[in-house]
Each structure stands twice: as structure tokens, then as C-alpha cells.
Design a protein around this motif. Structure first.
Motif, PDB file in Angstrom:
ATOM      1  N   GLU A 394       0.741  -1.263  -0.034  1.00 20.67           N
ATOM      2  CA  GLU A 394      -0.018   0.037   0.043  1.00 20.67           C
ATOM      3  C   GLU A 394       0.738   1.327  -0.090  1.00 20.67           C
ATOM      4  O   GLU A 394       1.867   1.273   0.440  1.00 20.67           O
ATOM      5  CB  GLU A 394      -0.879   0.212   1.447  1.00 20.67           C
ATOM      6  N   GLY A 395       0.394   2.462  -0.422  1.00 21.47           N
ATOM      7  CA  GLY A 395       1.096   3.647  -0.143  1.00 21.47           C
ATOM      8  C   GLY A 395       2.178   3.774  -1.340  1.00 21.47           C
ATOM      9  O   GLY A 395       1.789   4.439  -2.361  1.00 21.47           O
ATOM     10  N   VAL A 396       3.296   3.134  -1.095  1.00 23.17           N
ATOM     11  CA  VAL A 396       4.381   3.528  -1.857  1.00 23.17           C
ATOM     12  C   VAL A 396       4.762   2.198  -2.749  1.00 23.17           C
ATOM     13  O   VAL A 396       5.015   1.023  -1.995  1.00 23.17           O
ATOM     14  CB  VAL A 396       5.721   3.823  -1.173  1.00 23.17           C
ATOM     15  N   ARG A 401      10.915  -2.666  -1.586  1.00 22.90           N
ATOM     16  CA  ARG A 401      10.147  -3.407  -0.373  1.00 22.90           C
ATOM     17  C   ARG A 401       9.744  -4.841  -0.677  1.00 22.90           C
ATOM     18  O   ARG A 401       9.667  -5.740   0.115  1.00 22.90           O
ATOM     19  CB  ARG A 401       8.968  -2.465  -0.482  1.00 22.90           C
ATOM     20  N   LYS A 403      11.457  -6.843  -2.325  1.00 25.53           N
ATOM     21  CA  LYS A 403      13.012  -7.526  -1.953  1.00 25.53           C
ATOM     22  C   LYS A 403      13.018  -7.778  -0.423  1.00 25.53           C
ATOM     23  O   LYS A 403      13.243  -8.869   0.065  1.00 25.53           O
ATOM     24  CB  LYS A 403      13.979  -6.580  -2.328  1.00 25.53           C
ATOM     25  N   ALA A 404      12.428  -6.734   0.448  1.00 23.67           N
ATOM     26  CA  ALA A 404      12.613  -6.859   1.726  1.00 23.67           C
ATOM     27  C   ALA A 404      11.832  -8.005   2.352  1.00 23.67           C
ATOM     28  O   ALA A 404      12.374  -8.624   3.182  1.00 23.67           O
ATOM     29  CB  ALA A 404      12.499  -5.640   2.392  1.00 23.67           C
ATOM     30  N   ARG A 407      12.872 -11.636   0.093  1.00 20.68           N
ATOM     31  CA  ARG A 407      14.303 -11.825  -0.240  1.00 20.68           C
ATOM     32  C   ARG A 407      14.625 -11.962  -1.788  1.00 20.68           C
ATOM     33  O   ARG A 407      15.634 -12.449  -1.967  1.00 20.68           O
ATOM     34  CB  ARG A 407      14.600 -13.275   0.291  1.00 20.68           C
ATOM     35  N   MET A 410      18.059 -10.566  -3.063  1.00 23.35           N
ATOM     36  CA  MET A 410      18.834 -10.400  -1.824  1.00 23.35           C
ATOM     37  C   MET A 410      20.176 -11.224  -1.719  1.00 23.35           C
ATOM     38  O   MET A 410      21.084 -11.139  -0.706  1.00 23.35           O
ATOM     39  CB  MET A 410      18.164 -10.680  -0.669  1.00 23.35           C
ATOM     40  N   ARG A 441      18.129  -0.708  -5.487  1.00 24.30           N
ATOM     41  CA  ARG A 441      19.010   0.058  -5.034  1.00 24.30           C
ATOM     42  C   ARG A 441      20.385  -0.598  -4.792  1.00 24.30           C
ATOM     43  O   ARG A 441      20.483  -1.577  -4.002  1.00 24.30           O
ATOM     44  CB  ARG A 441      18.745   0.750  -3.342  1.00 24.30           C
TER      45      ARG A 441
ATOM     46  N   ARG B 150      13.798  -6.705   9.137  1.00 26.78           N
ATOM     47  CA  ARG B 150      12.908  -6.666   8.028  1.00 26.78           C
ATOM     48  C   ARG B 150      11.418  -7.155   8.225  1.00 26.78           C
ATOM     49  O   ARG B 150      10.591  -6.700   7.526  1.00 26.78           O
ATOM     50  CB  ARG B 150      13.612  -7.545   6.693  1.00 26.78           C
ATOM     51  N   GLN B 169      -0.234   5.606   4.781  1.00 28.20           N
ATOM     52  CA  GLN B 169       1.115   5.336   4.057  1.00 28.20           C
ATOM     53  C   GLN B 169       1.482   6.468   3.096  1.00 28.20           C
ATOM     54  O   GLN B 169       0.576   6.987   2.372  1.00 28.20           O
ATOM     55  CB  GLN B 169       1.276   3.884   3.393  1.00 28.20           C
ATOM     56  N   GLY B 170       2.760   6.712   2.897  1.00 25.50           N
ATOM     57  CA  GLY B 170       2.806   7.525   1.737  1.00 25.50           C
ATOM     58  C   GLY B 170       2.397   8.888   2.215  1.00 25.50           C
ATOM     59  O   GLY B 170       2.216   9.665   1.099  1.00 25.50           O
TER      60      GLY B 170
END
Ligand SMILES: Cc1cc2nc3c(=O)[nH]c(=O)nc-3n(C[C@H](O)[C@H](O)[C@H](O)COP(=O)(O)OP(=O)(O)OC[C@H]3O[C@@H](n4cnc5c(N)ncnc54)[C@H](O)[C@@H]3O)c2cc1C
Ligand SMILES: Cc1cc2nc3c(=O)[nH]c(=O)nc-3n(C[C@H](O)[C@H](O)[C@H](O)COP(=O)(O)OP(=O)(O)OC[C@H]3O[C@@H](n4cnc5c(N)ncnc54)[C@H](O)[C@@H]3O)c2cc1C
Lengths: 459, 391
Positions: A394-396, A401, A403-404, A407, A410, A441, B150, B169-170
Motif C-alpha cells: 500500500e502507499g508506496v 520493499r 525484496k525486503a 528476499r 537479496m 538500490r 525486515r 502510508q505515503g
């Protein structure tokens, strides 16, 4: 430092772009450092075989190959050439090196940095691509060029890229057994793009000749392939099943090379301060430069690492970037020559846009990739796992994310292999443009480095 | 423009904001988190994950031990495994001064209910034969652990949804002010939020929020240095840390070895970027090999850093605003907040809802900087790269 007698210029990459840049600098009386992690100069396409093997491969008899190597040979004593040296990070105007795997204990400082880091394969995973016997297209070429070996007896070249045809021809020429080309782009798209490709007439001519040669040698070429899966037996490749148009087909083979063109090696550029932006022609994030390759203060980019363009464009871009660097150092340069080089380079770039249409990234296939297909080989993460997380964001929306939380990307290759595919799978799941997900990144080291030996003696 | 009302608005969806919301919501409060990007996007999602208790500022031990008890229950509370493991933590001394330091700490910590064991070289070698022989003493704290950062805040965010906590969010809060008996917040995305109470858990950006309420604090921003190896056979259970913090090494169950080293480097809180300089990587690589020689030859696959707020006395700001009733601060956790976050959330929720907490946090008051503070500049010089500490 070795460049005592002038400004310190470090070039990373001894492919056509790096060699072209070094040539210009040497002619201007400078002695650049030329660093490459490979054992021998030439870069990816003009890779030199292991001399102890005494191979005589066709590509190494071509005029372009010979010319680049002749340029290098003439330069060798006038530059500080450092093969088998990885640049694993750059910051604060210093390059951090590892020589033959061992980290060098201080950075190499420089005034100007020219990055000519080239590209590696752009991969669209398919079910079964982690079986033994599946190689990237570039990997299959490296094995042939470096060691004179073939990846199998019955080899399928799958994907979409001019290199698919080139590699197939190199395999045939080297005496490989059965070779088949399965291209995901329909043939009609190639015909439609031919005018654009002809912006560099030699590119179109070479392509047509290549195709004719392959046909004459009895190579099967199927275009418009979709839904390919690699079938395995005991963990090894046994064949491929796919659709040609609507028709289901199956082929026996013992090796598959896969590739959808090239993915620029941009991590060092980004660490050095270049800004990346999404490029819709090449479906990847590329560094921004001005017309001469300037990317940031003291930073110049050239070759496939800056913009996919092929070997000829890479060499020209290397020369242009070196001239920009000289101009910025206050040296006088031949402006007419600069314009000539740019014009020739730009023709290749224009032609490359045609190639990108003729050999398309299979964007629409990612939505259909079965959930259980592994995307990330290092961490064994499936398309389904990436989809589930991507949908939940959601949001961004941000691939970092994904990936986080999964994995994916990673592991050891840090998404150099799976990154673009992961973005496409996530984007398709979210019904967003790939660009919206932003890119992985980078962080140092750009490739793994080893923990050194203890310095304190054992008691 | 969207207008919203809530009882308690929280700026910042890191570990502090999320755990505070969790404890508040479990007691029935209506809570809304406003987060610039996504839950756990910053320090709380990228930290080293060491749940070290020993060596902490002594008056922080009650909070730390309280947090420890909640971590032990985290799987039940969050409904998922965030990889909290009670691995134990080893402080390794390589010289006499370090040895004296851990011995003194072991004695002092007893009064706070933390028992640590001091080990001689023979015992170290017997229990952890992979430690280099120049370790002359060690202090072993068995209850310390590690967590996978994480996973923590995303797991909390899922729980918060079930507890009816709104997580916007955001949305970046661009300003907040007192409005009547409550507060009015605005975001860059056009939201207006009204709340009875306001919590500032803005992490490395918390000082900006405090400044809106005329409470400037001498916070500065830095990034600890981290790196990770490819997965290796599992061999080390405890986290190993040289007493001066110069290197910290731990292994996760899946095999990767994670390494943190000093000093902390610069971080850019505006561009949201923090990177580990090459020179520092080289120093830290050598330190790893020197204390755990069998790690020589292992591949480092990534280094990273994060953006953390530090106070000159290296302890956070926790507690009520000194200028504005109804405003609560918990930020600038100075590099060691991850271990504290569940306890911090519990204590802050008590302070907000009950006006008091069993767990003392008076040492962290925001107005401690009104009096002239004695700052240990030599210490700070060792802890941070040149130019990071802002006067
Ligand atoms: C595997 C492969 C095979 C190809 N085969 C052909 C072919 O047969 N014919 C053809 O015309 N084109 C081929 N191409 C395309 C062609 O090679 C490129 O267009 C051309 O080589 C680009 O030149 P370049 O100088 O930009 O980069 P490259 O030739 O790729 O050179 C880049 C060099 O930089 C080095 N490098 C990169 N990063 C680092 C680092 N961090 N530290 C140290 N060194 C580094 C690499 O080792 C490499 O030698 C191939 C491409 C690939 C990837
Ligand atoms: C690399 C690194 C390693 C560390 N290692 C450890 C460790 O091993 N053990 C340990 O205990 N601690 C460690 N720490 C410290 C620990 O991570 C932090 O103290 C803790 O995560 C702080 O949590 P937080 O919620 O205050 O901050 P954050 O997680 O940074 O959260 C603050 C949030 O507020 C948001 N925000 C800020 N301003 C606004 C605004 N105006 N509007 C909307 N949103 C806003 C931000 O986007 C952010 O998400 C480490 C820190 C780093 C960076």
C-alpha cells in the motif's frame, strides 16, 4: 599512484568503450589506469580466448575484433593496465579494488573516472530455467570464446536478441551439433523495424547475412514463441515445450541458452553519483548523461553500461567520453572530430532502437509466468511469492520493499540476474508500469569480495 | 483535501510508532499513524537486529529488560515469527582496559537485575573455539538476542490493521500545531488530521517535529556500518562484539553472517541515502578476520547503512513535551532503539493513558538539554566519522 605525470584518470572496463577512451587519452599524452576484472582485454564481445588453448574461432578472425585488439596492443605499454582487478566500490574520488579476489587495502584515488562497465544478459525466467544445462546466452558465449567448449550437444537458443543469432552462428562455426533458435518476437516485428535498424546500414547487412547463413546451415528458427518451459530429467535439461503461434511444440535438447538482450551494468555509475532513469526503449533503468557521456562532476560513462549500443557504438562512445574529459581538464580538443564521432555513434544508437523493437522484451509474458517459477536463483524465491507481496503493498510501490519482504534479489548476485524480471512480475501483479516500482538500490560491493586473512598472528 | 479525526495521532511508522500504536490500541485507544513512506521504511527496517542488553546505559536497563520480556512473547503477540532468538551476547575484551570495563559493568548491572557472566580465556576457548586467542576476557549475557528487522514492523502493521489502527502510508506530515485542546496536522499529500494527542516517533526526523513546538534539540544524523556475507554453515550462536564496539558479528540461522563496525558514518536525511564508504569496509573486513579467523575467505555480498538520529549524550528522548501538553516524544534512539521498541511502546502507552509507568524513563527527558550538558567529545570522536557530529 602511477599517473604522477598528469591528472589521475581511471577507466573501468577494457572492452571497446574503455579501450577507445584509453586510446584518446594516450594520444593526448596522458597515462590512464585501465582496470578490468577479466584476465584479458576485449570486454564481452571481443573476448580473447585462453592463449594456451590455441583456439582459432571465427569471431576472432573478424576485422572488428582484430582492430580493437590492435588498438589495445599499441596502447599497452603507455597505460597502467590492471587485469583481474575488480572495482567493487567508488566513493570520495577513490576506486576500491580487489586483485585476483584479494581486497586492496587502500582506495585508488582519481581526478576523473570513466566507467565503461558494459552489460550482461537480460533474463526473462521461464519454468525450468534453474535446471542443470541452462545457461544465460552470454554465459554460453563465454564458455565458447574463453574455452572453446559448447554447453551441450543439442542446444536451444531461447529469448529474443540479435545475440541469439550471433551466438548460434558462433556455435555452428565452432562445430556444435544441433542448434535451434526460439525467438519470442514474431517475425513481422523484425521486418517492421528494419528501416530503423538500417540507420546503421552495416548492422542491417550483418543481420541479414547472419540469418541467411544460419538458414543455409540448416538451423531451425522459430519466431513468435511463447509459454516456453524447460523440461528436466534427474535435474538436467531434457527438452523444451512451447507454443509457436497457437501450435504446441516439443523439442529434445540437452542444453538451453536464454537471453533477452543486454542489461547495463550500472551499479558503479550509481555509486559514483550518476542518476538513473527508466528507459522505455531498453526496458531498464539507465544512467543519465549529456551527449558526451558526462554523468556527474568528474564522472563519464560510455558503452553498453550507459546505453545499449553494441561494440561499434561503445568504442565511439568511449572516444567521445574521453574527449569530454580532456575538454573538462582544459585541454584543447578537435571539435570537428568530436562531432564526427558523435554522429557515427548516434547512428548506431538509432539502429539499436530498431533492434530493441525487432527483439522485444516479453513484457506481456510475465503475468502468465506460473506462480511456482523461481525468479531469484540465489534465494530461491518464486514468481508467486513476489506477486503476493507486490499485490499487498500500500502507499508506496517499491521493488526494494518487495525484496525486503520476499528476499528476491537479496542473494549473491544482488538482483543483477533477476531484478528486471522481478520488477515486471511485481508490476503486472499491481497492474502498474514497471517504471513505477523504481529499481533495486545498489550498495557496495558491486560484486562479492572476500574477507581477508587475519593480520594478527596466531598465538 | 481529506479531513480525519482521531484520538491519538502518531507521526512516524517505524518500530517506535508501531509498537506504541499496538499497546495503545490494545487498551482501546483510537490511533492513527501517519508515515511518509511505509511501515519500517527507515532505521527500523534496516538495522542490525541485535537485541543486546548488556553494556547499555544503566538507567536504561529497566526499559531494556521490559522490552526483552515482550520480545520473548513476540511470536504470540504478533501472530508470526519475526525471528527473535535468544542467542546470547558476548562482549569480548582484547585489552586490560576493556576487561576492567566489562568487569565493572557486570558488578553494576546486578543492581538492575541483569546478571552477566565473566569468562576467562580457557572458558571462552572451550565454549567458542572459533574466537581468536587474543580475546583475554569476555562477558556473557545469556538473555540477549537478535531479531530480523525486515520482518518486525510489517508484522506489526498487519496486527495494527486487525486492531483497527489506521496507518496512512505515503503521507509526509509537513506541520503540526496546537488547535483548541488538541492538534492539527497537515500532510504534503493534502490530508488534514485532527487529534486529541500527538506522538512524535519520527526517528531521525523527530527533531523537526519537536522544533514545530519550540523544542529544539541538538540531534544529529549518522549511519551505522553494516555488511553481510553469503550463507555459510551455521556455527555461531551468540552475537560477538568487541567491547569498544569496533566490530559486531552475528550469524542468522539461514547462515549469513552480519557484521557491524565503528565508527558511524555520515547519512543524508534529506536524500534518504546512507552508504558505507569503501575505506570503512576495508577496516571492518580486517577486524572480522582478526577476531574470527575462520571467516577469512567468506564472500561479502552487500554493505549498507541507515539513517539514525543521535543525541550528544548517546541516549534517546522519551517522555512528555516540555512546551506542549498532549504531545509526547520518543525519537533519536542513538543507534540502540530496536531492542527497546516493544518496551518503549508499552511505557509510552502507559504514560499517555495513565499518566504514569512502573518503568522509569526520567533520564531521557527532552528538557535535559536546557541545562548545560557536559558532552564527552573524545568519546564522540571515536564513535563517529569526522564531520558527522554537529555542534
Ligand atoms: C556475454 C556477451 C557476449 C557478447 N557477444 C557479442 C558478440 O559475439 N558480438 C558482438 O558484436 N557483440 C557481442 N556482445 C555485445 C558487445 O559485447 C557489447 O556491445 C560491447 O562489448 C560493449 O562494449 P563495452 O566496452 O561497452 O562493454 P564490454 O565489452 O562489456 O566491457 C566491459 C568490461 O568492463 C569490465 N567490468 C565491468 N564491471 C567491472 C568492475 N566493477 N570492475 C572491473 N571491471 C569491470 C568487464 O569485465 C568487461 O570486460 C556480447 C555481450 C555480452 C554481454
Ligand atoms: C544501520 C542501523 C543499525 C542499527 N542496529 C541496531 C541494533 O543492532 N540494535 C538496536 O537496538 N538498534 C539498532 N539501530 C537503531 C534502531 O534501528 C533505531 O533506534 C530504531 O529503529 C528507531 O526506530 P524509530 O521508529 O524511532 O525510527 P525509524 O524506524 O526511522 O522510524 C521513523 C519513521 O518516521 C517517519 N517519519 C519521519 N518524519 C515524518 C513525517 N514528517 N511525516 C511522516 N512520517 C515521518 C519515517 O519515514 C520513518 O519511517 C540501528 C540503526 C541503524 C540505522
Amino acid at each position: 599512484m602511477s599517473h604522477m605525470d598528469g591528472p589521475g584518470i581511471v577507466i573501468v572496463g577494457a572492452g571497446p568503450a574503455g579501450i577507445g577512451a584509453a586510446d584518446v587519452l594516450v594520444r593526448a599524452g596522458l597515462r590512464p589506469v585501465l582496470i578490468d576484472e577479466g584476465r584479458r582485454p576485449g570486454g564481452q564481445g571481443y573476448r580473447k580466448s585462453d592463449p594456451t588453448l590455441g583456439l582459432s574461432l571465427g569471431y576472432a578472425r573478424a576485422a572488428n575484433y582484430k582492430r580493437i585488439h590492435a588498438v589495445f596492443t599499441a596502447l599497452e605499454t603507455q597505460i597502467d593496465y590492471r587485469p583481474e582487478t575488480l572495482v567493487w566500490s567508488v566513493d570520495g574520488r577513490a576506486a576500491y579494488l580487489a586483485e585476483r579476489g584479494a581486497v586492496v587495502d587502500a582506495g585508488l584515488s582519481y581526478d576523473r573516472l570513466i566507467l565503461a562497465t558494459g552489460a550482461t544478459d537480460k533474463i526473462a525466467p521461464v519454468p525450468g530455467w534453474t535446471l542443470t544445462g541452462v545457461y544465460t546466452l552470454g554465459g554460453a558465449q563465454v564458455i565458447l570464446k574463453d574455452q572453446g567448449c559448447s554447453i551441450g550437444r543439442k542446444v536451444v537458443f531461447y529469448g529474443s536478441s540479435p545475440l541469439l543469432y550471433l551466438a548460434a552462428a558462433q556455435y555452428i562455426e565452432a562445430g556444435a551439433g544441433k542448434v535451434t533458435i526460439l525467438d519470442t518476437t514474431p517475425f513481422a516485428r523484425k521486418a517492421a523495424a528494419s528501416l530503423k535498424i538500417a540507420r546503421a546500414p552495416s548492422v542491417l547487412c550483418n543481420g541479414v547475412a547472419l540469418l541467411a547463413g544460419l538458414k543455409a546451415r540448416g538451423v531451425t528458427i522459430v519466431s513468435g514463441v511463447s509459454g516456453l518451459r524447460i523440461d528436466g530429467e534427474d535435474g538436467r535439461v531434457a527438452g523444451v515445450s512451447f507454443q509457436a503461434g497457437r501450435r504446441p511444440m516439443r523439442l529434445d535438447c540437452d542444453a538451453v541458452a536464454i537471453g533477452h538482450g543486454l542489461r547495463a551494468e550500472t551499479q558503479l555509475a550509481e555509486l559514483a553519483g550518476a542518476e538513473l532513469a527508466y528507459d522505455a526503449t531498453f526496458d531498464q533503468w539507465l544512467p543519465r548523461t549529456d551527449a558526451d557521456g558526462r554523468a556527474a562532476d568528474g564522472l563519464y560513462l560510455a558503452g553498453d553500461g550507459a546505453r545499449i549500443g553494441g561494440a561499434a557504438a561503445a568504442e565511439l562512445a568511449g572516444r567521445v567520453a574521453a574527449m569530454a574529459c580532456l575538454a573538462d581538464l582544459g585541454r584543447s580538443i578537435d571539435k570537428a572530430e568530436l562531432i564526427r564521432l558523435r554522429t557515427r555513434r548516434d547512428a548506431y544508437h538509432a539502429s539499436q532502437e530498431g533492434l530493441a523493437q525487432a527483439f522485444a522484451w516479453p513484457r506481456h509474458a510475465f503475468a502468465d509466468l506460473p506462480d511456482e517459477t523461481v525468479l531469484c536463483r540465489c534465494e530461491n524465491v518464486t514468481a508467486g511469492a513476489v506477486r503476493a507481496v507486490a499485490r499487498s503493498l500500500e502507499g508506496v510501490s517499491d521493488i526494494n520493499r518487495v525484496k525486503a519482504l520476499t528476499r528476491c534479489g537479496m542473494g549473491r548476485c544482488q538482483a543483477r540476474m533477476c531484478g528486471l524480471a522481478a520488477v515486471e512480475v511485481a508490476a503486472a501483479a499491481r497492474q502498474e508500469a514497471a517504471e513505477a516500482l523504481t529499481y533495486y538500490r545498489p550498495q557496495p560491493p558491486v560484486k562479492p569480495i572476500f574477507i581477508p586473512e587475519p593480520a594478527l598472528s596466531e598465538v | 483535501m481529506t479531513s480525519r479525526r482521531t484520538e491519538i495521532a502518531i507521526i512516524g511508522g517505524g518500530a517506535m510508532g508501531a509498537w506504541t500504536a499496538f499497546h495503545l490500541a490494545r487498551r482501546g485507544a483510537r490511533v492513527m499513524i501517519v508515515e511518509r513512506s511505509f511501515p519500517g521504511a527507515q532505521a527500523s527496517g534496516v538495522n542490525y537486529g541485535s537485541m543486546r542488553i548488556q553494556g547499555r546505559f544503566l538507567p536504561q536497563l529497566p526499559l531494556s529488560l521490559r522490552a526483552q520480556r515482550i520480545w520473548e512473547e513476540s511470536e504470540r503477540l504478533l501472530g508470526t515469527d519475526v525471528e527473535f532468538r535468544r542467542t546470547g551476547h558476548l562482549h569480548v575484551a582484547v585489552d586490560a582496559a576493556q576487561q576492567a570495563k566489562i568487569e565493572r559493568y557486570a558488578a553494576d548491572a546486578l543492581a538492575y537485575g541483569l546478571g552477566v557472566e565473566i569468562l576467562a580465556p580457557a572458558a571462552i576457548r572451550r565454549r567458542w573455539p572459533w574466537i581468536a586467542p587474543h580475546a583475554i576476557a569476555a562477558s556473557w549475557s545469556a538473555i540477549d538476542g537478535a531479531v530480523n528487522p525486515r520482518l518486525v514492523v510489517p508484522a506489526l502493521a498487519a496486527r495494527l490493521a486487525a486492531l483497527d489502527v489506521a496507518v496512512l502510508q505515503g503521507r509526509r506530515v509537513t506541520g503540526a500545531e496546537r488547535l483548541g485542546a488538541g492538534f492539527r496536522l497537515e500532510t504534503a499529500e493534502g490530508d488534514v488530521i485532527e487529534a486529541d494527542m500527538l506522538v512524535n516517533t519520527g526517528g531521525a526526523w523527530g527533531a523537526d517535529v519537536a522544533a514545530w513546538f519550540a523544542e529544539p534539540v541538538p540531534m544529529f544524523v549518522a549511519g551505522p556500518s553494516e555488511m553481510v556475507t553469503e550463507p555459510l554453515p551455521y556455527f555461531m550462536q551468540p552475537t560477538l562484539q568487541i567491547v569498544d564496539g569496533s566490530i559486531v558479528i552475528r550469524q542468522v540461522e539461514r547462515g549469513n553472517v552480519i557484521i557491524a563496525g565503528h565508527p558511524r558514518g555520515p547519512a543524508d536525511a534529506l536524500k534518504m541515502r546512507a552508504r558505507m564508504p569503501g575505506a570503512k569496509t576495508l577496516t571492518n573486513l580486517q577486524r572480522v578476520a582478526d577476531i574470527i579467523p575462520c571467516l577469512s575467505g567468506a564472500s561479502i555480498i552487500r554493505s549498507w547503512s541507515g539513517i539514525e538520529g543521535y543525541m550528544p549524550d548517546m541516549i534517546p528522548i522519551i517522555g512528555p513535551s516540555a512546551t506542549t501538553p498532549g504531545l509526547w516524544h520518543a525519537f533519536a534512539f542513538s543507534g540502540h532503539g530496536m531492542q527497546l521498541c516493544p518496551g518503549l511502546g508499552a511505557v509510552l502507552s502507559e504514560l499517555i493513558l495513565d499518566g504514569r509507568s512502573e518503568t522509569p524513563v526520567g533520564a531521557f527527558a527532552i528538557d535535559r538539554f536546557r541545562q548545560t550538558q557536559t558532552v564527552d567529545e573524545d568519546y564522540l570522536r571515536q564513535e563517529f566519522d569526522a564531520g558527522v557530529v554537529k555542534a
